[in-house]
Design an enzyme around this catalytic site. Structure first.
Site, mmCIF file in Angstrom:
data_model
loop_
_atom_site.group_PDB
_atom_site.id
_atom_site.type_symbol
_atom_site.label_atom_id
_atom_site.label_comp_id
_atom_site.label_asym_id
_atom_site.label_seq_id
_atom_site.Cartn_x
_atom_site.Cartn_y
_atom_site.Cartn_z
ATOM 1 C CG ASP A 271 -3.971 -5.981 -1.397
ATOM 2 O OD1 ASP A 271 -3.639 -5.340 -2.405
ATOM 3 O OD2 ASP A 271 -3.318 -5.977 -0.346
ATOM 4 N NE ARG B 259 -7.080 -9.179 0.935
ATOM 5 C CZ ARG B 259 -5.910 -9.758 1.167
ATOM 6 N NH1 ARG B 259 -5.853 -11.074 1.287
ATOM 7 N NH2 ARG B 259 -4.814 -9.032 1.291
ATOM 8 N NE ARG C 108 0.404 -10.981 -4.979
ATOM 9 C CZ ARG C 108 0.919 -10.174 -4.046
ATOM 10 N NH1 ARG C 108 1.867 -10.623 -3.225
ATOM 11 N NH2 ARG C 108 0.504 -8.933 -3.945
ATOM 12 C CE LYS D 200 -0.638 -5.542 -5.541
ATOM 13 N NZ LYS D 200 -1.611 -5.658 -4.441
ATOM 14 C CG HIS D 201 4.764 -4.979 -4.687
ATOM 15 N ND1 HIS D 201 4.393 -6.176 -5.295
ATOM 16 C CD2 HIS D 201 3.862 -4.766 -3.692
ATOM 17 C CE1 HIS D 201 3.333 -6.673 -4.668
ATOM 18 N NE2 HIS D 201 2.992 -5.848 -3.702
ATOM 19 C CG HIS E 91 3.767 -10.218 4.216
ATOM 20 N ND1 HIS E 91 3.993 -10.389 2.877
ATOM 21 C CD2 HIS E 91 2.593 -9.564 4.314
ATOM 22 C CE1 HIS E 91 2.982 -9.880 2.188
ATOM 23 N NE2 HIS E 91 2.123 -9.365 3.039
ATOM 24 C CG ASP F 63 3.219 -3.308 0.720
ATOM 25 O OD1 ASP F 63 2.057 -3.507 1.132
ATOM 26 O OD2 ASP F 63 3.853 -4.159 0.068
#
Length: 357
Positions: free
Chosen positions: A66, A74, A141, A171-172, A184, A254
């Site tokens: 990601d 990352r 995002r 996505k998504h 999450h 996901d």
């Protein structure tokens, strides 16, 4: 039972080098890829060596991350370019659309070329969710509130990815931006009608359908369409995404480790049952993340449970699903870091990004 080959599971590894347990799991034919996190990073040399070890074990494994830009990036040090948020590109669009699309292509190219120079095949980008100003997990995002702006900027990012030999993932699906809850930790519920969602949120997926290599559905329930989250819904994935919108690329679940994601029909599913539900609904690939840390028992449970499900007929491999997975692997050689970072195209793209950060 079919003899079709299908490696539908994307898993992670615990650290900066492969352990014996990692070797054993990655050799399992049910595993089709690896997803990296910040804990897998020390520096470029280490990341490159880790990915070389993975490919030496199995060249067909898809190495993923990601790495979108903004707060979801990352790898940020040892030469990696700080990538702007997608919202900043949307803001640039409001000032100068053509300059914004040029910057977006530069972001895609730098993102993909730097990753590929370190042996990463694929990034889960771009985000196609609309920015309604409500979702904390999406937030900056997203490119924009307007689906037309989202589609055109995403297309430019995708063009940059393609220039560097990397596929893309929208996505998504069908859209996570309208709901406040973070999937999450909770179960987001979007109570709008199918007509309302199709009129706005799915438009970028529709407009970009011919260029999208992969799609990741949202861990969101849309009760006026289906009682199940989109990633476990045959209605969303087969009837709407593939049937109505004509999408023929790969579909990833996901992360199945998200507890909210495994709440289906009022029941918290095991990782095995969640993977089976996602694949049965129409996903080609199922992700289980952050379970290699410690003894990795959840990964071993998943691998054993999937093998048992195949043996007793609860899951059948899909040759089409495997073919879609393999289309995401790069088909061109990556530039080595030293050659990349001295190339005129890369330097121009970095300059464009610097003016946007």
């Amino acid at each position: 039972m079919t003899d079709a080959i299908h490696s539908p599971l994307i898993i992670d590894v615990a650290g900066t080098e492969l352990t014996a347990a990692d070797h054993r799991r990655l050799a399992d034919p049910l595993v089709g890829g690896v997803i990296h996190f910040a804990r897998n990073w020390h520096d470029r040399a280490q990341l490159t060596a880790l990915n070389a070890d993975i490919k030496a074990l199995r060249p067909d494994l898809l190495i993923c991350v990601d790495h979108e830009g903004g707060r979801v990036q990352r790898f940020r040090t040892d030469g990696f370019t700080r990538l702007p948020s997608m919202r900043s590109l949307g803001e640039a669009w409001m000032r100068d659309p053509m300059e914004a699309t040029r910057r977006a292509s530069a972001v895609g190219y730098v993102l993909a070329s730097e990753l590929r120079a370190c042996g990463v095949d694929f990034s889960f980008a771009p985000v196609l969710d609309l920015d309604y100003g409500e979702s904390s997990v999406i937030g900056d995002r997203s490119f924009h509130r307007d689906p037309r702006v989202v589609a055109l900027l995403a297309k430019s990012v995708m063009h940059g990815l393609l220039q560097a030999g990397m596929a893309n993932c929208g996505k998504h699906f069908p859209g996570h931006g309208f709901v406040k809850a973070d999937s999450h930790v909770a179960i987001p519920i979007d109570r709008r009608s199918l007509k309302a969602i199709l009129a706005e949120d799915t438009r970028p997926f529709d407009w970009l359908g011919g260029a999208l290599a992969a799609v990741m559905p949202a861990h969101v329930i849309y009760p006026k369409v289906d009682a199940r989250p989109a990633g476990f819904s045959a209605k969303w994935l087969q009837d709407i995404l593939r049937g109505r919108l004509g999408f023929d690329g790969a579909v990833f679940s996901d992360d199945l480790s998200m507890e909210a994601a495994r709440q289906i029909d009022g029941e918290l599913l095991s990782y095995v049952d969640a993977a089976l539900a996602a694949l049965g609904a129409g996903c080609d690939l199922a992700l289980l993340c952050n379970q290699s840390v410690g003894d990795g028992a959840p990964l071993d449970e998943l691998l054993g449970g999937m093998a048992a499900a195949q043996t007793d007929g609860r899951w059948q491999p899909s040759a089409a699903g495997e073919a879609r997975r393999r289309t995401l692997l790069p088909t061109t050689a990556a530039l080595q870091w030293e050659h990349l970072t001295s190339s005129p195209g890369y330097l121009r793209a970095r300059d464009l990004i610097a003016s946007a950060v």
